[in-house]
Design a protein around this motif. Structure first.
Motif, PDB file in Angstrom:
ATOM      1  N   LEU A  28      -4.124   7.159  -1.221  1.00 43.86           N
ATOM      2  CA  LEU A  28      -3.618   5.927  -0.605  1.00 43.86           C
ATOM      3  C   LEU A  28      -4.036   4.870  -2.062  1.00 43.86           C
ATOM      4  CD1 LEU A  28      -5.354   5.861   2.618  1.00 43.86           C
ATOM      5  CD2 LEU A  28      -3.345   4.822   2.349  1.00 43.86           C
TER       6      LEU A  28
ATOM      7  N   VAL B 288      -8.047  -4.795   2.472  1.00 43.31           N
ATOM      8  CA  VAL B 288      -7.110  -3.757   3.093  1.00 43.31           C
ATOM      9  C   VAL B 288      -7.941  -3.053   4.294  1.00 43.31           C
ATOM     10  CG1 VAL B 288      -5.400  -1.969   2.809  1.00 43.31           C
ATOM     11  CG2 VAL B 288      -5.884  -3.685   1.106  1.00 43.31           C
TER      12      VAL B 288
ATOM     13  N   THR C 241       5.811  -0.295   7.576  1.00 41.81           N
ATOM     14  CA  THR C 241       6.174   0.739   6.720  1.00 41.81           C
ATOM     15  C   THR C 241       7.567   0.600   6.018  1.00 41.81           C
ATOM     16  OG1 THR C 241       4.834   2.240   7.884  1.00 41.81           O
ATOM     17  CG2 THR C 241       6.574   3.397   6.413  1.00 41.81           C
TER      18      THR C 241
ATOM     19  N   TRP D 199       0.995   5.829  -0.368  1.00 40.71           N
ATOM     20  CA  TRP D 199       0.425   6.961   0.218  1.00 40.71           C
ATOM     21  C   TRP D 199       1.247   8.259   0.418  1.00 40.71           C
ATOM     22  CZ3 TRP D 199       1.741   2.922   3.416  1.00 40.71           C
ATOM     23  CH2 TRP D 199       2.661   3.366   4.430  1.00 40.71           C
TER      24      TRP D 199
ATOM     25  N   THR E 296      -0.402  -7.535   9.249  1.00 37.76           N
ATOM     26  CA  THR E 296       0.087  -6.172   9.432  1.00 37.76           C
ATOM     27  C   THR E 296       1.415  -5.952   8.368  1.00 37.76           C
ATOM     28  OG1 THR E 296      -0.448  -5.766  11.640  1.00 37.76           O
ATOM     29  CG2 THR E 296       1.195  -4.315  10.601  1.00 37.76           C
TER      30      THR E 296
ATOM     31  N   VAL F  80      -6.887   0.139   6.749  1.00 40.99           N
ATOM     32  CA  VAL F  80      -6.078   1.428   7.087  1.00 40.99           C
ATOM     33  C   VAL F  80      -6.580   2.205   8.184  1.00 40.99           C
ATOM     34  CG1 VAL F  80      -5.034   3.434   6.071  1.00 40.99           C
ATOM     35  CG2 VAL F  80      -5.390   1.462   4.582  1.00 40.99           C
TER      36      VAL F  80
ATOM     37  N   VAL G 236      -1.287  -0.568   8.422  1.00 43.71           N
ATOM     38  CA  VAL G 236      -2.022  -1.126   7.411  1.00 43.71           C
ATOM     39  C   VAL G 236      -1.960  -2.773   7.423  1.00 43.71           C
ATOM     40  CG1 VAL G 236      -1.801  -1.606   4.512  1.00 43.71           C
ATOM     41  CG2 VAL G 236      -1.015   0.484   5.597  1.00 43.71           C
TER      42      VAL G 236
ATOM     43  N   VAL H 158       0.928  -1.211   0.038  1.00 44.02           N
ATOM     44  CA  VAL H 158      -0.178   0.022   0.084  1.00 44.02           C
ATOM     45  C   VAL H 158       0.835   1.167   0.063  1.00 44.02           C
ATOM     46  CG1 VAL H 158      -1.718   1.354   1.263  1.00 44.02           C
ATOM     47  CG2 VAL H 158      -1.898  -1.146   1.155  1.00 44.02           C
TER      48      VAL H 158
ATOM     49  N   THR I 158       4.404   0.689   2.090  1.00 48.06           N
ATOM     50  CA  THR I 158       4.625  -0.435   3.023  1.00 48.06           C
ATOM     51  C   THR I 158       5.851  -1.229   2.495  1.00 48.06           C
ATOM     52  OG1 THR I 158       3.119  -1.852   1.861  1.00 48.06           O
ATOM     53  CG2 THR I 158       2.274  -0.533   3.703  1.00 48.06           C
TER      54      THR I 158
END
Length: 411
Positions: A150, A140, A112, A87, A109, A142, A94, A85, A127
Motif C-alpha cells: 500500500l 488514511v 477504486t 496497492w 471514501t 484502509v 479507502v 492510494v 483509487t
C-alpha cells in the motif's frame, strides 16, 4: 521491459528541481496538527518524482504506520492538492481526511479506479485521484480486501497560469465564464471568476462529408511532460465504440484549474500505476472544452487507451471531468460530448444510435472471449463493474445518442 513504477526508486528522484534532497514524511498524532505543525516525530520512507511543474510523493503504508482501525497517523508529504492510494492484490475500502486550509476535512471514501488495460502497468491498482484543495497533511483508513504494498500518493500539479497585461487571454468561443453556473445542481458551487488560461481557438472548416472536429486543446496546452510517457503509443485496427467516463473528481473547479487536474491524472497514471500514458484518449471539462489526453500522431489516429478494461482494442475513451454520481453534468459539457461523439462516429462510420457485437479481452464483468452486444456510445458501467460515468450522466446517454445521430445526419 516496462518500467516498474510501483517499486521503490532511489530515496528521492527529483527532476526539474533546483536541488535533490531526501524528502521525509512526518508521522504525528492524528489529532495534534495545528496551523503551526509540531516538530518531526520520525521520518517515513517515501518515493518522490517531480516533473516540470508537478511534484508527486508515494509513501509506503508500512506496519508501523498503522494505528487501530487500519488508520495511519498524520502523514506530512509537503504541499499537495490531489491524493490517492495504490496497492497490489484485491481492492480495500479507502477513506481519507486531509488538512486543508487550516482544518481537517471529514473522512471521505475514494472509489477504486476501474480505468485500466491488461497490456500496461505492473499490476498496481489504485483509487480514483481525489482533488482536495491545497493541503499539507493526510490521514488514511484502509479496511477489507487483501491489499499489499500500500502507498499513499500525494500530488502537487503545479501552479495555474495567470494572465497579465502582457499575456492577453480570451475565452474560447461559445464557452461560459466561471461565473456562469454551468452545472445545474445545488451540489456544485460556482467558483469565483478568473481569467481563462488558454487562447481562443482558430476557425475550423471541416470537410463537407464529415461531422466537424470540435476545437481540441493540445497536450502542450495542459502542460504534458512528454518524458513521463513510457512505451510508444499503440494503435487499434478499427474503432467500433465510444466509451464515456467520468473522472469521479470535483465538480466545482475553475477554468484555470483544468490543466492542473489533467497534469495530476497524467502523473498518477504513469508514475504510480505504471501505465504508458494518461488512460483517457480525450477529456471534456465542465466549461465545454475538449482536451487531448493520450499521445498519438494524427488527428484521427486510432490510439489505444487504458480506460475500459477488456474493450480498449476497438474503441476511443472520453472522460468528463467531474463526479456525475452526485451531480448533473453541465449543458456545455454535454453539448461538447455530442460534438465529440459525432466527429468520431462519423469519421469511423459508426451509427451513433446503433449497437455492435464486440468480444471482451477480459474484464471484471465479461470473461475473455465473451461476445457482448453493446451500444456504439456506451457508459463504462456497460463493460465493467463500476458506477462510472455516474448515474446522472449515464441517464443522459439515450438522449445524447439521438443528438449525435441528428448531428451526423446533418453533415
Amino acid at each position: 521491459m516496462r518500467a516498474r513504477l510501483g517499486t521503490l526508486l532511489p530515496p528521492v528522484l527529483a527532476l526539474g528541481l533546483a536541488s535533490t534532497a531526501v524528502l521525509g514524511v512526518r508521522l504525528d498524532d492524528a489529532g495534534s496538527i495545528t496551523s503551526a505543525p509540531p516538530d518531526v516525530a520520525r521520518a517515513v520512507p517515501a518515493v518522490a518524482r517531480a516533473a516540470p511543474g508537478v511534484r508527486g510523493i508515494q509513501t509506503p503504508i508500512t506496519a508501523d504506520l498503522r494505528e487501530h482501525g487500519g488508520a495511519t497517523g498524520v502523514l506530512r508529504p509537503g504541499r499537495f492538492s490531489q491524493v490517492a492510494v495504490t496497492w497490489h492484490g484485491t481492492a480495500p475500502a479507502v477513506r481519507v481526511s486531509t488538512h486543508t486550509a487550516g482544518a481537517w476535512t471529514p473522512w471521505r471514501t475514494i472509489e477504486t479506479l476501474d480505468d485500466l488495460d491488461l497490456n500496461e502497468g505492473d499490476g498496481t491498482r489504485g483509487t480514483d485521484l481525489l482533488p482536495v484543495g491545497t493541503s499539507d497533511a493526510v490521514r488514511v483508513r484502509v479496511s477489507g480486501g487483501h491489499a499489499r504494498e500500500l502507498k499513499v500518493v500525494t500530488i502537487d500539479p503545479g501552479p495555474n497560469r495567470v494572465a497579465d497585461a502582457t499575456d492577453p487571454i480570451a475565452l474560447a468561443a461559445g464557452t461560459p465564464t466561471d461565473g456562469a453556473s454551468p452545472v445545474a445542481t445545488s451540489a456544485s458551487a460556482t467558483p469565483a471568476s478568473i481569467a481563462d488560461p488558454l487562447p481562443s481557438p482558430p476557425a475550423y472548416t471541416p470537410p463537407s462529408h464529415y461531422a466537424p472536429q470540435p476545437y481540441l486543446y493540445s497536450r502542450a496546452d495542459w502542460g504534458a511532460d512528454e518524458t513521463l510517457r513510457k512505451n510508444p503509443p499503440e494503435y487499434n485496427q478499427v474503432m467500433m465504440q465510444i466509451h464515456v467516463h467520468h473522472t469521479a473528481s470535483t465538480n466545482s473547479y475553475t477554468r484555470a484549474d483544468v490543466p492542473r487536474l489533467i497534469r495530476g491524472m497524467y502523473w498518477y497514471h504513469t508514475q504510480s500505476l505504471g501505465w504508458n500514458d494518461i488512460g483517457y484518449n480525450y477529456l471534456i471539462d465542465r466549461f465545454g472544452r475538449l482536451w487531448k489526453g493520450r499521445y498519438g500522431q494524427g488527428r484521427n489516429a486510432p490510439v489505444r487507451g487504458a480506460h475500459t478494461l477488456g474493450f480498449n482494442y476497438e474503441s476511443v475513451g472520453v472522460s468528463m471531468i467531474g463526479n456525475f454520481e452526485t451531480a448533473n453534468p453541465s449543458t456545455y459539457a454535454v453539448s461538447m460530448l455530442v460534438k465529440f461523439a459525432a466527429w468520431k462516429a462519423d469519421y469511423w462510420r459508426m451509427k451513433p444510435t446503433g449497437y455492435r457485437l464486440v468480444t471482451s479481452e477480459g474484464s471484471d464483468k465479461y470473461a475473455a472471449g465473451t461476445q457482448v452486444r453493446l451500444p456504439v456510445i456506451d457508459g463504462h458501467r456497460n463493460t465493467n463493474d463500476t458506477a462510472c460515468p455516474g448515474r446522472y450522466l449515464y441517464a443522459k446517454l439515450p438522449d445524447i445518442r439521438k443528438r449525435v445521430q441528428t448531428r451526423v445526419d446533418n453533415y
